[in-house]
Enzyme design. Sequence first.
Site, short mmCIF file in Angstrom:
data_model
loop_
_atom_site.label_atom_id
_atom_site.label_comp_id
_atom_site.label_asym_id
_atom_site.label_seq_id
_atom_site.Cartn_x
_atom_site.Cartn_y
_atom_site.Cartn_z
N TYR A 150 -43.71 -25.57 9.86
CA TYR A 150 -43.99 -24.76 10.91
C TYR A 150 -43.04 -24.11 11.84
O TYR A 150 -43.02 -22.85 11.89
CB TYR A 150 -45.23 -25.61 11.60
CG TYR A 150 -46.02 -24.47 12.57
CD1 TYR A 150 -47.00 -23.60 12.14
CD2 TYR A 150 -45.86 -24.53 13.96
CE1 TYR A 150 -47.79 -22.93 13.25
CE2 TYR A 150 -46.32 -23.99 14.80
CZ TYR A 150 -47.40 -23.15 14.58
OH TYR A 150 -48.15 -22.24 15.46
N LYS A 157 -41.89 -19.97 12.54
CA LYS A 157 -41.96 -19.69 13.98
C LYS A 157 -40.44 -19.26 14.32
O LYS A 157 -40.37 -18.05 15.05
CB LYS A 157 -42.64 -20.45 14.71
CG LYS A 157 -44.18 -20.57 14.50
CD LYS A 157 -44.67 -19.43 14.38
CE LYS A 157 -46.16 -19.67 13.96
NZ LYS A 157 -47.09 -18.21 13.64
#
Length: 244
Positions: A153, A157
Amino acid sequence: MDFNGKTALVTGAARGIGKTIALQLADQGADIAFTDLSDEVEAVKSEIESQGRRCLAFRTNVTDGEAVDAMVKEIVGAWERIDILINNAGITRDNLFLRMKPEEWSQVMDINLNGVFNVTRAVVRPMVKQRYGRVISLSSVVGFTGNPGQVNYSSTKAALVGFTKSLAREVGVRGVTVNLVVPGFIDTAMTQKLNEEQQAGILQQVPLGRMGSVEDIANAVAFLSSDQAAYITGTALHVNGGMY
């Protein structure tokens, strides 16, 4: 901020931050197209239309490039333009890196990064042609700080920073701005699953002493979508209560 006469496409808009963004832009005058795979799509569509705005709702998977192209073509065919794109769709598949399965890595990459590529590529074409556009993607503070159990994740990002800055340099001459909103810890269904000890640990890192609200993020997105932000591009706007 006045978005009357403007159209917006929001991904992942059936709940949480994405829904709040869509409703706020609609409340300020924008017509809303959105996509989400949730069963709540029709309910959100009805809520937007109850505000007196036009709404097109889709269940398009952002990882499917051909389906995304068809969705954008339908929106432009109906409304002639897309003025604002909000890349919000995203997932987590948390696990410690040494235990992370290849599918936990690839699923997060496909939606959080490849999905942004698919949707933005399709939408920027008409924006460049009309010589106006606002592209705002949602990153995360963990893309800047890192977070145990979120290598996948956090990587997606962080990658959005380079994506945003590079694309901003390419399309700025055509009147299209490209920016990033970077939420900290926000009070959503995801953070509500944390126990009291975990939540207390988070709040110790936040000088303002509270988690952010979905409205805090929607306000930042609305600003960057507006004409008041016409001279801002390639920027990451952090909304995290001072924790980073």
